[in-house]
Write an enzyme that holds these catalytic residues in place. Structure first.
Site, mmCIF file in Angstrom:
data_model
loop_
_atom_site.group_PDB
_atom_site.id
_atom_site.type_symbol
_atom_site.label_atom_id
_atom_site.label_comp_id
_atom_site.label_asym_id
_atom_site.label_seq_id
_atom_site.Cartn_x
_atom_site.Cartn_y
_atom_site.Cartn_z
ATOM 1 N N GLN A 35 5.022 -5.703 -0.031
ATOM 2 C CA GLN A 35 3.368 -5.938 0.260
ATOM 3 C C GLN A 35 2.995 -6.292 1.185
ATOM 4 O O GLN A 35 3.638 -7.164 2.309
ATOM 5 C CB GLN A 35 2.459 -7.144 -1.266
ATOM 6 C CG GLN A 35 1.147 -7.241 -0.403
ATOM 7 C CD GLN A 35 0.807 -8.157 -1.876
ATOM 8 O OE1 GLN A 35 0.673 -8.028 -2.893
ATOM 9 N NE2 GLN A 35 0.098 -9.186 -1.682
ATOM 10 N N GLY A 36 2.579 -5.858 2.240
ATOM 11 C CA GLY A 36 1.923 -5.703 3.827
ATOM 12 C C GLY A 36 0.320 -6.816 3.900
ATOM 13 O O GLY A 36 0.032 -5.981 4.224
ATOM 14 N N TYR A 37 0.469 -8.393 3.162
ATOM 15 C CA TYR A 37 -0.801 -8.208 3.777
ATOM 16 C C TYR A 37 -0.426 -9.421 4.769
ATOM 17 O O TYR A 37 -1.157 -9.342 6.076
ATOM 18 C CB TYR A 37 -0.809 -9.375 2.413
ATOM 19 C CG TYR A 37 -1.820 -8.288 1.671
ATOM 20 C CD1 TYR A 37 -1.826 -7.203 1.289
ATOM 21 C CD2 TYR A 37 -2.702 -8.961 0.721
ATOM 22 C CE1 TYR A 37 -2.557 -5.996 0.572
ATOM 23 C CE2 TYR A 37 -3.682 -8.059 -0.777
ATOM 24 C CZ TYR A 37 -3.477 -6.457 -0.287
ATOM 25 O OH TYR A 37 -4.064 -6.404 -1.127
ATOM 26 N N SER A 38 0.039 -10.591 4.032
ATOM 27 C CA SER A 38 0.844 -12.450 5.110
ATOM 28 C C SER A 38 0.894 -11.135 6.950
ATOM 29 O O SER A 38 1.896 -10.726 6.716
ATOM 30 C CB SER A 38 1.854 -13.152 4.839
ATOM 31 O OG SER A 38 0.876 -12.804 3.438
ATOM 32 N N SER A 92 8.180 -9.947 0.665
ATOM 33 C CA SER A 92 8.963 -10.031 -0.729
ATOM 34 C C SER A 92 9.604 -8.568 -0.740
ATOM 35 O O SER A 92 9.250 -7.607 -1.175
ATOM 36 C CB SER A 92 8.254 -10.457 -1.861
ATOM 37 O OG SER A 92 8.269 -11.658 -1.349
ATOM 38 N N GLU A 97 -2.890 -9.254 -9.892
ATOM 39 C CA GLU A 97 -1.161 -10.149 -9.996
ATOM 40 C C GLU A 97 -0.836 -11.243 -10.645
ATOM 41 O O GLU A 97 -0.556 -11.489 -11.469
ATOM 42 C CB GLU A 97 -1.310 -11.031 -8.550
ATOM 43 C CG GLU A 97 -0.181 -11.106 -8.211
ATOM 44 C CD GLU A 97 -0.264 -11.369 -6.593
ATOM 45 O OE1 GLU A 97 0.879 -11.657 -5.974
ATOM 46 O OE2 GLU A 97 -1.051 -11.695 -5.889
ATOM 47 N N SER A 138 -2.408 -20.435 -1.199
ATOM 48 C CA SER A 138 -2.049 -21.765 -1.566
ATOM 49 C C SER A 138 -3.381 -22.507 -2.233
ATOM 50 O O SER A 138 -3.883 -22.116 -2.409
ATOM 51 C CB SER A 138 -2.028 -22.530 0.192
ATOM 52 O OG SER A 138 -3.335 -22.420 0.221
ATOM 53 N N GLU A 187 -4.886 -25.042 -1.481
ATOM 54 C CA GLU A 187 -5.917 -25.183 -1.291
ATOM 55 C C GLU A 187 -7.392 -24.233 -1.083
ATOM 56 O O GLU A 187 -8.760 -23.892 -1.364
ATOM 57 C CB GLU A 187 -6.241 -26.061 0.598
ATOM 58 C CG GLU A 187 -5.364 -26.584 0.499
ATOM 59 C CD GLU A 187 -3.779 -27.123 0.589
ATOM 60 O OE1 GLU A 187 -3.123 -27.458 0.570
ATOM 61 O OE2 GLU A 187 -3.659 -25.979 0.033
#
Length: 395
Positions: free
Chosen positions: A132-135, A168, A250, A375, A377
């Site tokens: 997964q190429g998100y962050s 990951s 997810e 997170s 938050e």
């Protein structure tokens, strides 16, 4: 509220249990109990072969709804049964879960018929792995601020440039689904596209492992330098909707299997507390009981919300519950073990990965539980704004 299973579910359970007993033998026994969080490097060759074994039995893609891709049909409760049986026998940690549980439902919801025909069968056979190429650096929880971009070349293909991080299993993946900015000058959620990028592009895709506190490297940095992508899921420029739709998939049935694993860790901790006499400490005894009760609540909450489509707060509540719970388990495990829990192996060297025991790995890796996957938050903000209707935070 009835949390039981019907006769058909129990028949499915017997079938699943028999298949696992028949096939989890030979070379695969070496991978039993291996490949979980914090040790996803462990037994990778056997686990990849196991993925293909699962595919040959039709056990990948039970929750897709749409069949005909090499997967078998299963009701929601049958999916729960399979997840529970899989976890109970400590079957190898899945290396294809990103493709099966994230990309595949996204293609079924937003992809074209041709994309489903191309990509779902190899996932169902356990042949193609995804990441997964998100962050990105500076765009983790605030994903809309991402800077990875893609432009059209003369052949009508997309050329992707930028950096992703905390990716990951990128070092093993065949494909990556990448959220990139495809409209120059666009801001925030606008002008993004959901692209499918093959990882085998020498000089255009570079993967750099990130070494963690545990000494292992499940996460990676991925650098794209004009990497080619020919597939866009959904409409170009409307990738934010696709990306958010994926995140809703997810946390589903897999959370119940996760809880089976948590229960096994809690049982091992309780046995160690009894054997060492640590359970005689009333604080430790109280915390073990509390963790047990909280785990039961997590299970009931997951079953209650599993079929509750449209509840925007359910995934966030689930993440808040299990992330904090698992951290508290790791902290208690150290307390039960005592000062010896801080002692590493005698042959430790800063130049090489070191081996941790289960308690040490649990504590260190669980520090990330309240960060990755969104997170705490961010989860509280989602609940505040989308469920409670509180004013959005000023930007």
């Amino acid at each position: 509220m009835d949390f039981g299973f019907g006769a058909e579910d129990e028949a499915f359970r017997r079938e699943a249990r028999a298949w696992l007993e028949e096939h989890l033998v030979g070379r695969f026994t070496a991978a039993v109990g291996r490949g979980g969080p914090g040790s996803e490097h462990d037994g990778s060759a056997e686990r990849r072969a196991w993925e293909r074994e699962l595919g040959s039995g039709g056990w990948i893609g039970l929750g897709w709804g749409e069949t005909g891709h090499g997967n078998r049909a299963a009701t929601l409760t049958e999916q729960v049964v399979w997840a529970e049986e899989y976890a109970r026998v400590r079957a190898p940690g899945r290396c294809g879960h990103i493709g099966e549980n994230l990309l595949a439902p996204t293609l079924l919801a937003y992809g074209s018929r041709e994309q489903r025909r191309r990509f779902l069968p190899p996932i169902a056979r356990g042949e193609e792995l995804w990441c997964q190429g998100y962050s990105e650096p500076g765009a983790g929880s605030d994903l809309a601020s991402l800077r990875t971009s893609a432009v059209r070349d003369g052949d009508g293909r997309w050329r992707v440039s930028g950096q992703k991080v905390w990716t990951s299993l990128a070092h093993e993946a065949d494909w990556c689904f990448v959220l990139a900015r495809t409209e120059p000058g666009s801001r925030r959620h606008h002008g993004l596209s959901f692209l499918l990028v093959p990882m085998d592009q020498p000089d255009r895709v570079e993967v750099r492992p990130i070494r963690q506190l545990t000494g292992t490297s499940e996460f990676n940095e991925v650098f794209f330098d004009g990497a080619v992508a020919e597939e866009v899921v959904g409409r170009a420029g409307a990738g934010w909707q696709v990306a958010m739709g994926l995140l809703a998939f997810e946390r589903g049935v897999s959370t119940l299997a996760q809880q089976i694993g948590f229960a096994a860790q809690l049982r091992r901790l309780a046995r160690e507390a009894v054997a060492s006499g640590a359970v005689g400490d009333p604080v430790i005894a109280d915390r073990i009981v509390r963790l047990w009760a909280e785990l039961r609540v997590m299970r009931w909450n997951a079953l209650r919300t599993l079929g509750g489509a449209g509840d925007p707060g359910a995934p966030s509540v689930a993440k808040l519950l299990w992330g904090g719970w698992h951290q508290r388990l790791g902290e208690l495990a150290l307390r039960v073990r005592g000062p010896g829990a801080a002692v590493g192996p005698a042959d430790w060297s800063p130049a090489a990965p070191y081996e941790l025991d289960d308690v040490q790995r649990l504590f260190l890796f669980s520090r990330a539980d309240t960060i990755y996957g969104g997170s705490d938050e961010i989860q509280r903000t989602i609940i505040a704004e989308r469920v409670l209707g509180l004013p959005r935070e000023a930007t």
